[in-house]
Motif scaffolding. Structure first.
Motif, mmCIF file in Angstrom:
data_model
loop_
_atom_site.group_PDB
_atom_site.id
_atom_site.type_symbol
_atom_site.label_atom_id
_atom_site.label_comp_id
_atom_site.label_asym_id
_atom_site.label_seq_id
_atom_site.Cartn_x
_atom_site.Cartn_y
_atom_site.Cartn_z
ATOM 1 N N LYS A 109 0.530 -14.398 -7.182
ATOM 2 C CA LYS A 109 -0.827 -14.008 -6.806
ATOM 3 C C LYS A 109 -0.980 -13.888 -5.290
ATOM 4 N N LEU A 110 -0.166 -14.640 -4.546
ATOM 5 C CA LEU A 110 -0.240 -14.594 -3.079
ATOM 6 C C LEU A 110 0.603 -13.464 -2.499
ATOM 7 N N ASP A 111 1.506 -12.938 -3.279
ATOM 8 C CA ASP A 111 2.414 -11.902 -2.793
ATOM 9 C C ASP A 111 1.622 -10.701 -2.274
ATOM 10 N N THR A 112 2.086 -10.144 -1.173
ATOM 11 C CA THR A 112 1.498 -8.987 -0.454
ATOM 12 C C THR A 112 0.301 -9.365 0.401
ATOM 13 N N HIS A 113 -0.170 -10.612 0.335
ATOM 14 C CA HIS A 113 -1.281 -11.043 1.184
ATOM 15 C C HIS A 113 -0.745 -11.677 2.478
ATOM 16 N N THR A 114 -1.638 -11.830 3.454
ATOM 17 C CA THR A 114 -1.307 -12.533 4.693
ATOM 18 C C THR A 114 -2.195 -13.769 4.805
ATOM 19 N N LEU A 115 -1.909 -14.614 5.782
ATOM 20 C CA LEU A 115 -2.617 -15.889 5.899
ATOM 21 C C LEU A 115 -4.109 -15.693 6.139
ATOM 22 N N ASP A 116 -4.486 -14.708 6.926
ATOM 23 C CA ASP A 116 -5.904 -14.479 7.231
ATOM 24 C C ASP A 116 -6.497 -13.478 6.244
ATOM 25 N N HIS A 117 -7.816 -13.623 6.012
ATOM 26 C CA HIS A 117 -8.510 -12.732 5.079
ATOM 27 C C HIS A 117 -9.948 -12.568 5.560
ATOM 28 N N PRO A 118 -10.503 -11.354 5.495
ATOM 29 C CA PRO A 118 -11.864 -11.130 6.015
ATOM 30 C C PRO A 118 -12.953 -11.903 5.287
ATOM 31 N N ASP A 119 -12.705 -12.375 4.072
ATOM 32 C CA ASP A 119 -13.723 -13.129 3.329
ATOM 33 C C ASP A 119 -13.793 -14.604 3.736
ATOM 34 N N MET A 120 -12.868 -15.039 4.573
ATOM 35 C CA MET A 120 -12.851 -16.455 4.952
ATOM 36 C C MET A 120 -14.083 -16.815 5.786
ATOM 37 N N PRO A 121 -14.733 -17.941 5.497
ATOM 38 C CA PRO A 121 -15.810 -18.431 6.368
ATOM 39 C C PRO A 121 -15.254 -18.747 7.757
ATOM 40 N N ASP A 122 -16.129 -18.762 8.755
ATOM 41 C CA ASP A 122 -15.674 -18.970 10.130
ATOM 42 C C ASP A 122 -14.901 -20.272 10.292
ATOM 43 N N GLY A 123 -15.383 -21.355 9.684
ATOM 44 C CA GLY A 123 -14.698 -22.630 9.831
ATOM 45 C C GLY A 123 -13.288 -22.601 9.291
ATOM 46 N N VAL A 124 -13.100 -21.896 8.177
ATOM 47 C CA VAL A 124 -11.764 -21.756 7.587
ATOM 48 C C VAL A 124 -10.896 -20.889 8.474
ATOM 49 N N ARG A 125 -11.425 -19.742 8.863
ATOM 50 C CA ARG A 125 -10.646 -18.791 9.674
ATOM 51 C C ARG A 125 -10.237 -19.396 11.014
ATOM 52 N N LEU A 126 -11.118 -20.211 11.604
ATOM 53 C CA LEU A 126 -10.856 -20.799 12.909
ATOM 54 C C LEU A 126 -10.215 -22.178 12.819
ATOM 55 N N GLU A 127 -9.980 -22.670 11.597
ATOM 56 C CA GLU A 127 -9.303 -23.953 11.376
ATOM 57 C C GLU A 127 -10.041 -25.117 12.033
ATOM 58 N N MET A 128 -11.287 -25.298 11.645
ATOM 59 C CA MET A 128 -12.059 -26.424 12.173
ATOM 60 C C MET A 128 -13.178 -26.775 11.203
ATOM 61 N N PRO A 129 -13.757 -27.971 11.317
ATOM 62 C CA PRO A 129 -14.891 -28.321 10.468
ATOM 63 C C PRO A 129 -16.047 -27.337 10.686
ATOM 64 N N ASP A 130 -16.781 -27.031 9.635
ATOM 65 C CA ASP A 130 -17.851 -26.035 9.730
ATOM 66 C C ASP A 130 -18.878 -26.400 10.801
ATOM 67 N N PHE A 131 -19.215 -27.684 10.944
ATOM 68 C CA PHE A 131 -20.269 -28.067 11.875
ATOM 69 C C PHE A 131 -19.851 -27.888 13.340
ATOM 70 N N VAL A 132 -18.545 -27.790 13.587
ATOM 71 C CA VAL A 132 -18.058 -27.623 14.956
ATOM 72 C C VAL A 132 -18.186 -26.175 15.431
#
Length: 426
Positions: free
Chosen positions: A115-138
């Protein structure tokens, strides 16, 4: 160890980190200490795999949740491989390949990889906290600090930090230290911001080299060195390093004092202060003593208004050190921030008692969050109007001069730091 054996060790270490509340480096040190068969090169490879997973932990978790898979250490390693461009077949072949390899994939793990094949680590649907690798409140706190540069700063927090050294001028010049390091095949270049700093081209085991053992250099991030530069502790002064820990900044202060005057390293932890003894001896420091801050201690009252400089390197969220401690961003909560800001205020209120008229209180954190930095200073000045902020002088590059020292990984190549100099009216 074989590559498959290193992979299995990395998976085991990730499991140990996930199950332990201690910082990842403490868990890793214990893990490797109890497995003496793991050599130096193997340790580096294992650490690289583990820390790569920790730096991408929120994104990996997002992907595994998206495909309905459990975020086990095995699947996090596998997901990092596949999302990083390794084929599913190649990733699967690393498992079950030999006696010391991780067990072969089960059917659920194989389906997850497909299911992960052909994908990359980043995805446009990721919330900012996920994409930026930090707690959401930060996220809003750092966006207020960096604005449109937030993505670049967060990207810099996701890569390994360089290895910086501070030359100990009590024993060597910068040029002499560079030469001594070169003799043991360690190439060092002068840092751009600190007048005492050296940067190595790659992370290496400096602590076994003669220049370190002889006290010519200490391991210290360039940003941390600039905090000592801001303190401007001079020969003959009385100086207190109020949150000294194991004495890293105490060593730098003693150096600028040329071993003349008196410096007291204070901390609430006896083990941390005990850890400073060997470092002080190695550096040739003999104008420093230690003091354990304990409940009911009358020392601060007896020392009121007797110090020229008091440095408060306060406990903080450590957001500026996330490139070194990526696991810390996974543990940080809003409650932690609230508790730390209250503790910082209490420490400042105690430490200011030591500053003599005309003396300086240096407040520093390795955080990039305003509640711990600018907001904390503003609140302190409201409580203690006898202090004022003084601007950074010519010792600092032009882009850093102002009321506050603000350092960040993307712009400055250092850890994230904040510091300011508060002077008490004469």
């Amino acid at each position: 160890m074989t590559p498959a054996g290193r992979l299995q060790a990395a998976i085991e270490l990730l499991g140990a980190i996930e199950a332990d509340r201690r910082p990842a480096d403490a868990v890793a040190n214990e893990f490797l200490r109890t497995r003496r068969f793991i050599g130096g090169g193997d340790r580096r490879d294992i650490g690289e795999t583990v820390w790569s997973v920790l730096r991408a932990r929120r994104r990996l978790g997002w992907w595994l949740e998206r495909i309905g898979a459990e975020p086990t250490p095995r699947l996090m390693v596998l997901a990092l491989m596949v999302l990083g461009g390794v084929t599913v077949h190649r990733a699967a072949s690393e498992f079950g390949a030999s006696r010391f390899a991780p067990p072969a994939l089960d059917e659920a793990e194989r389906r997850a990889l497909e299911k992960l094949d052909t994908h990359t680590l980043d995805h446009p649907d990721m919330p900012d906290g996920v994409r930026l690798e930090m707690p959401d409140f930060v996220v809003p706190l750092l966006r207020a600090r960096f604005g449109e540069k937030l993505a670049a700063e967060c990207a810099a927090l996701m890569v390994p930090a360089p290895l910086d050294l501070r030359v100990n001028l009590l024993k060597a010049t910068r040029e002499a230290a560079i030469g001594a390091l070169a003799k043991v095949k360690l190439k060092a270049e002068p840092t751009k911001l600190s007048p005492w700093g050296l940067r190595l081209a790659a992370r290496q085991n400096v602590t076994v080299a003669a220049p370190f053992r002889d006290g010519f250099v200490e391991i210290q991030d360039e940003g941390s060195q600039l905090v000592a530069l801001l303190a401007d502790a001079q020969p003959g002064m009385r100086v207190a390093d109020y949150c000294a820990g194991a004495g890293g900044k105490t060593l730098a202060l003693a150096m600028t004092m040329q071993n003349k005057g008196h410096i007291i390293a204070c901390d609430v932890s006896a083990p941390r202060l005990d850890g400073a003894i060997k470092r002080l001896r190695r550096a040739g420091v003999h104008n420093a003593e230690r003091h354990l801050l304990a409940p009911g201690d009358k020392w601060a009252k007896r020392q009121e208004r007797k110090f020229d400089v008091v440095l408060v390197d306060a406990p903080c969220t450590g957001t500026g050190t996330w490139r070194r401690n990526p696991d810390a961003r996974l543990r940080l909560t809003e409650t932690d921030l609230a508790e730390l800001t209250a503790k910082q205020a209490a420490i400042l209120d105690e430490a200011q008692r030591l500053v003599k008229p005309g003396g300086a209180l240096i407040y520093a954190t390795c955080s990039m969050l305003a509640p711990e930095n600018e907001d904390q200073v503003a609140a302190f000045l409201r409580r203690h109007p006898g202090f004022r902020v003084t601007k950074l002088g010519d010792a600092f590059p032009a882009h850093l001069r102002g009321d506050y020292l603000r350092l960040s990984p993307a712009r400055d190549g250092t850890d994230g730091f904040f510091a300011c100099r508060l002077e008490r009216a004469a």
